[in-house]
Design a protein around this motif. Structure first.
Motif, PDB file in Angstrom:
ATOM      1  N   UNK A  59       3.546 -11.213  -4.821  1.00  0.00           N
ATOM      2  CA  UNK A  59       4.260  -9.974  -4.510  1.00  0.00           C
ATOM      3  C   UNK A  59       3.419  -8.787  -4.946  1.00  0.00           C
ATOM      4  N   UNK A  60       3.149  -7.890  -4.009  1.00  0.00           N
ATOM      5  CA  UNK A  60       2.377  -6.681  -4.280  1.00  0.00           C
ATOM      6  C   UNK A  60       3.241  -5.502  -3.866  1.00  0.00           C
ATOM      7  N   UNK A  61       3.459  -4.585  -4.790  1.00  0.00           N
ATOM      8  CA  UNK A  61       4.296  -3.421  -4.524  1.00  0.00           C
ATOM      9  C   UNK A  61       3.492  -2.161  -4.764  1.00  0.00           C
ATOM     10  N   UNK A  62       3.512  -1.265  -3.793  1.00  0.00           N
ATOM     11  CA  UNK A  62       2.855   0.025  -3.932  1.00  0.00           C
ATOM     12  C   UNK A  62       3.653   1.052  -3.138  1.00  0.00           C
ATOM     13  N   UNK A  63       3.498   2.341  -3.452  1.00  0.00           N
ATOM     14  CA  UNK A  63       4.227   3.367  -2.710  1.00  0.00           C
ATOM     15  C   UNK A  63       3.873   3.391  -1.214  1.00  0.00           C
ATOM     16  N   UNK A  64       2.624   3.104  -0.875  1.00  0.00           N
ATOM     17  CA  UNK A  64       2.176   3.165   0.515  1.00  0.00           C
ATOM     18  C   UNK A  64       2.639   1.969   1.342  1.00  0.00           C
ATOM     19  N   UNK A  65       2.639   0.773   0.746  1.00  0.00           N
ATOM     20  CA  UNK A  65       2.974  -0.433   1.509  1.00  0.00           C
ATOM     21  C   UNK A  65       4.385  -0.924   1.260  1.00  0.00           C
TER      22      UNK A  65
ATOM     23  N   UNK B 151      -5.311 -13.703   1.236  1.00  0.00           N
ATOM     24  CA  UNK B 151      -4.800 -12.477   1.847  1.00  0.00           C
ATOM     25  C   UNK B 151      -4.293 -11.529   0.770  1.00  0.00           C
ATOM     26  N   UNK B 152      -3.609 -12.091  -0.240  1.00  0.00           N
ATOM     27  CA  UNK B 152      -3.128 -11.264  -1.352  1.00  0.00           C
ATOM     28  C   UNK B 152      -4.303 -10.643  -2.101  1.00  0.00           C
ATOM     29  N   UNK B 153      -5.346 -11.424  -2.298  1.00  0.00           N
ATOM     30  CA  UNK B 153      -6.538 -10.921  -2.982  1.00  0.00           C
ATOM     31  C   UNK B 153      -7.196  -9.811  -2.177  1.00  0.00           C
ATOM     32  N   UNK B 154      -7.262  -9.968  -0.856  1.00  0.00           N
ATOM     33  CA  UNK B 154      -7.864  -8.949   0.011  1.00  0.00           C
ATOM     34  C   UNK B 154      -7.047  -7.662  -0.002  1.00  0.00           C
ATOM     35  N   UNK B 155      -5.719  -7.783   0.002  1.00  0.00           N
ATOM     36  CA  UNK B 155      -4.874  -6.597  -0.039  1.00  0.00           C
ATOM     37  C   UNK B 155      -5.030  -5.861  -1.360  1.00  0.00           C
ATOM     38  N   UNK B 156      -5.085  -6.600  -2.464  1.00  0.00           N
ATOM     39  CA  UNK B 156      -5.295  -5.957  -3.767  1.00  0.00           C
ATOM     40  C   UNK B 156      -6.651  -5.261  -3.818  1.00  0.00           C
TER      41      UNK B 156
ATOM     42  N   UNK C 165      -7.149  -1.227  -4.343  1.00  0.00           N
ATOM     43  CA  UNK C 165      -7.992  -0.762  -5.455  1.00  0.00           C
ATOM     44  C   UNK C 165      -9.118   0.116  -4.936  1.00  0.00           C
ATOM     45  N   UNK C 166      -9.710  -0.263  -3.781  1.00  0.00           N
ATOM     46  CA  UNK C 166     -10.805   0.512  -3.196  1.00  0.00           C
ATOM     47  C   UNK C 166     -10.330   1.906  -2.771  1.00  0.00           C
ATOM     48  N   UNK C 167      -9.109   2.001  -2.272  1.00  0.00           N
ATOM     49  CA  UNK C 167      -8.542   3.282  -1.838  1.00  0.00           C
ATOM     50  C   UNK C 167      -7.989   4.103  -3.000  1.00  0.00           C
ATOM     51  N   UNK C 168      -7.935   3.524  -4.194  1.00  0.00           N
ATOM     52  CA  UNK C 168      -7.427   4.244  -5.356  1.00  0.00           C
ATOM     53  C   UNK C 168      -5.905   4.284  -5.424  1.00  0.00           C
TER      54      UNK C 168
END
Length: 44
Positions: free
Chosen positions: A6-12, A22-27, A31-34
């Motif tokens: 589970x990955x939670x962020x304001x944008x996604x 896929x989870x690793x790629x999304x993280x 991280x790359x986008x800050x």
């Protein structure tokens, strides 16, 4: 048993992913986008 990531962020919002790569790629992308995110995993 299945592992869910589970990955939670304001944008996604809340994203639940079954595949580790896929989870690793999304993280990595977030991280790359800050973008700040929260990451956890659990078993079903």
């Amino acid at each position: 048993m299945k592992i869910l990531f589970q990955i939670t962020s304001p944008e996604t919002g809340k994203v639940i992913i079954r595949r580790r790569k896929i989870a690793k790629a999304l993280r990595w992308w977030l991280r790359e986008k800050g973008i700040v995110y929260d990451y956890s995993f659990f078993l079903i």
